[in-house]
Each structure stands twice: as C-alpha cells, then as structure tokens.
Motif scaffolding. Sequence first.
Motif, PDB file in Angstrom:
ATOM      1  N   ASN A  76      39.207   5.281  82.254  1.00 55.58           N
ATOM      2  CA  ASN A  76      39.881   3.991  82.306  1.00 55.58           C
ATOM      3  C   ASN A  76      38.872   2.850  82.299  1.00 55.58           C
ATOM      4  O   ASN A  76      38.802   2.026  83.219  1.00 55.58           O
ATOM      5  N   THR A  77      38.060   2.833  81.259  1.00 53.16           N
ATOM      6  CA  THR A  77      37.057   1.776  81.108  1.00 53.16           C
ATOM      7  C   THR A  77      37.113   1.253  79.683  1.00 53.16           C
ATOM      8  O   THR A  77      37.420   1.992  78.746  1.00 53.16           O
ATOM      9  N   ALA A  78      36.806  -0.001  79.497  1.00 55.07           N
ATOM     10  CA  ALA A  78      36.813  -0.625  78.175  1.00 55.07           C
ATOM     11  C   ALA A  78      35.383  -0.835  77.701  1.00 55.07           C
ATOM     12  O   ALA A  78      34.467  -1.012  78.507  1.00 55.07           O
ATOM     13  N   PRO A  79      35.166  -0.833  76.366  1.00 57.31           N
ATOM     14  CA  PRO A  79      33.817  -1.061  75.842  1.00 57.31           C
ATOM     15  C   PRO A  79      33.254  -2.425  76.222  1.00 57.31           C
ATOM     16  O   PRO A  79      32.037  -2.589  76.307  1.00 57.31           O
ATOM     17  N   ASP A  80      34.116  -3.416  76.440  1.00 58.55           N
ATOM     18  CA  ASP A  80      33.641  -4.745  76.858  1.00 58.55           C
ATOM     19  C   ASP A  80      34.733  -5.431  77.671  1.00 58.55           C
ATOM     20  O   ASP A  80      35.863  -4.948  77.797  1.00 58.55           O
ATOM     21  N   ASN A  81      34.412  -6.588  78.216  1.00 59.65           N
ATOM     22  CA  ASN A  81      35.327  -7.304  79.107  1.00 59.65           C
ATOM     23  C   ASN A  81      36.502  -7.947  78.377  1.00 59.65           C
ATOM     24  O   ASN A  81      37.427  -8.457  79.025  1.00 59.65           O
ATOM     25  N   MET A  88      48.108   6.324  76.723  1.00 61.72           N
ATOM     26  CA  MET A  88      49.369   6.540  76.028  1.00 61.72           C
ATOM     27  C   MET A  88      49.957   7.919  76.292  1.00 61.72           C
ATOM     28  O   MET A  88      51.033   8.240  75.768  1.00 61.72           O
ATOM     29  N   ASP A  89      49.257   8.733  77.083  1.00 54.42           N
ATOM     30  CA  ASP A  89      49.771  10.062  77.431  1.00 54.42           C
ATOM     31  C   ASP A  89      49.274  10.438  78.820  1.00 54.42           C
ATOM     32  O   ASP A  89      48.340   9.827  79.355  1.00 54.42           O
ATOM     33  N   ASP A  90      49.910  11.452  79.394  1.00 55.86           N
ATOM     34  CA  ASP A  90      49.561  11.860  80.762  1.00 55.86           C
ATOM     35  C   ASP A  90      48.189  12.518  80.849  1.00 55.86           C
ATOM     36  O   ASP A  90      47.574  12.526  81.923  1.00 55.86           O
ATOM     37  N   LYS A  91      47.708  13.063  79.743  1.00 58.55           N
ATOM     38  CA  LYS A  91      46.427  13.777  79.766  1.00 58.55           C
ATOM     39  C   LYS A  91      45.235  12.854  79.500  1.00 58.55           C
ATOM     40  O   LYS A  91      44.091  13.313  79.484  1.00 58.55           O
ATOM     41  N   HIS A  92      45.507  11.596  79.259  1.00 55.61           N
ATOM     42  CA  HIS A  92      44.455  10.598  79.000  1.00 55.61           C
ATOM     43  C   HIS A  92      43.651  10.922  77.739  1.00 55.61           C
ATOM     44  O   HIS A  92      42.445  10.687  77.689  1.00 55.61           O
ATOM     45  N   THR A  93      44.339  11.444  76.726  1.00 58.88           N
ATOM     46  CA  THR A  93      43.672  11.761  75.458  1.00 58.88           C
ATOM     47  C   THR A  93      43.979  10.724  74.374  1.00 58.88           C
ATOM     48  O   THR A  93      43.436  10.808  73.271  1.00 58.88           O
ATOM     49  N   GLN A  94      44.855   9.770  74.658  1.00 61.38           N
ATOM     50  CA  GLN A  94      45.173   8.689  73.725  1.00 61.38           C
ATOM     51  C   GLN A  94      45.118   7.368  74.482  1.00 61.38           C
ATOM     52  O   GLN A  94      45.700   7.251  75.562  1.00 61.38           O
ATOM     53  N   ILE A  95      44.434   6.413  73.908  1.00 59.47           N
ATOM     54  CA  ILE A  95      44.342   5.106  74.572  1.00 59.47           C
ATOM     55  C   ILE A  95      44.803   3.997  73.642  1.00 59.47           C
ATOM     56  O   ILE A  95      44.781   4.137  72.408  1.00 59.47           O
ATOM     57  N   SER A  96      45.216   2.914  74.253  1.00 56.73           N
ATOM     58  CA  SER A  96      45.498   1.669  73.556  1.00 56.73           C
ATOM     59  C   SER A  96      44.594   0.601  74.168  1.00 56.73           C
ATOM     60  O   SER A  96      44.523   0.473  75.386  1.00 56.73           O
ATOM     61  N   ALA A  97      43.911  -0.124  73.312  1.00 52.29           N
ATOM     62  CA  ALA A  97      43.037  -1.206  73.772  1.00 52.29           C
ATOM     63  C   ALA A  97      43.533  -2.523  73.196  1.00 52.29           C
ATOM     64  O   ALA A  97      43.604  -2.691  71.971  1.00 52.29           O
TER      65      ALA A  97
END
Length: 275
Positions: A76-81, A88-97
């Motif tokens: 749960n970290t972003a490349p920048d601020n 997007m899923d319970d397994k944390h294999t898909q993200i939305s930024a």
Amino acid sequence: MDWNRTKSIFIFVFLILNIFLYWLYLERYNEAQSVEILGEKTIEARLKDDNITYGPLPNGNEFASYLTGEVHVFKNTAPDNNQRVSFMDDKHTQISAIFINPVKLRNINDDASFIDFVHTNVKDGDSYALWEVDREERVAVFFQKKNNRMFYYNDSAVLKVHWNMDDEVVEYEQTMIDNFQEMDQQETVIPPLQIFQTLYNKTLLKPDSSISQVKLGYSTFSKLDKTQVLIPTWEVQVKLSDGEKEEYFVDAIDGKIIEIQGDKQQGEEEDWGVE
C-alpha cells in the motif's frame, strides 16, 4: 551332388536378390518422394499466389524456454506523493493509482508519450511494452514483458493508463508477475514461415491480406493460485483487404494454434475505467 554346397549357393543367391529388391524399392520410393516434393508448392509460392504479403521476418534461429513466475503482491505505497493507491482485489494483486494532480501527456497522437509517462510514473514501468492505444476511449494498454517479449493478454501482467479530455493522465491500473525462472534448457523456436504454413493450412490467412507483424512473446500455459507457467508464443498480426485486423497466436515450440480469446474477453469486460 554336394547338397550342402548347393544349399549355400541358393542362400547366397536369395540374399543377393533380396538386397537388390530392397535397393530397387528404395530407389522407387525416393523417386516418388522427389516427384511429390517437386509437385508441391512451397509456402512462399502459395502465399504469393494468394497475394498474401509479408515484410522482413525475425531470425529463424531464435531460442526460448518455458517460464514460471509468481503473481506480484503490491504494498500500500505509491511511487510518489502525487498518487493515491487502492487495491482492486482481496489478494492485493491489482491496484488502482489515482493522480491527485493529473499528469499532462506531451502528445496523445505520439505513442512515445505514453511510454515516457509509464517509465516515469509507474512502478517498474520499463517492464511493460505498449500494446495498443484507444484514443476514443482514452485508454492505453501495456503488456508486461520479459527478455523484451510480451505476455499476451495475461490479466496478471497488464497496465492500463487513462487520461481525460484535457490530455491529462488521471489514473492507471496495474498487475504484475515477478520471480521468474526459466524451465529446462532453451529450445530452438519454430521459424515464422512454418507458422505461416500452419495458419495457411487452417485457412486463417486470407487472400489479398498482409502479414503486418510477427513477434515472439509468451502466453499463459497454466495458472495456479500464485504461480503461472508461460510458453514461448508467436504473435501474427494480419491486415485484411477491407482494412480489418486479425491476430493469431501459435505455440513457438510445438506449433499448435493457441486460443487466448477467453483471456482477451475477460480483459475487455473487466471494469478498469475511471469512476
């Protein structure tokens, strides 16, 4: 009369006769094969007869091997601020930024603008290659790659970039595979012309068409919970006489046509859009 001597002579004569008959059979068989080969057109000639054209082909002596990889679990970290990341899923294999301040694209009519954006703003962005840009829907699709070879329509290895009407990127969605290992030794892949022969025999190459792209990548052989097996795959893009495009995928090791339409449809049906 020396019966033993006569019997030996007969055996010797029959042996010579059998050798001669076998030699004669081989001669006639080879002649028949030669006639058959000479009478059969090469794939190059058949394509030419049907006005199916193609450009320079990749090296016919390429090597590749099966790959295994693990579906990446994001933190749960972003490349920048400037990015707010959510799963997007319970397994944390898909993200939305989502970008707090949207990022301006240099020129949406230049594919390089999307590549530059991904390399600058996305985690491991240089691990993805641009697949297509839909300017009407304002989405650019990237496929992950390994050894400069794409993973075709793999929903665990795709990146989608969305921009607004002001040509500003507002969001991207990402999945990724990592921890790659090569299986067994590398093998020589089937050359492109042999792939054309396979597609031609299946009547998939239509007259007056143009083979616009032939590239080596990977498709999914099997999916487990966390691990995937990827096989070397030839991608063949064809432009038809009416301007429509078709694409085919062929196993680069055993020459079988691969049906990945299901993965493709799944990728199109998923709601990856901007809310």
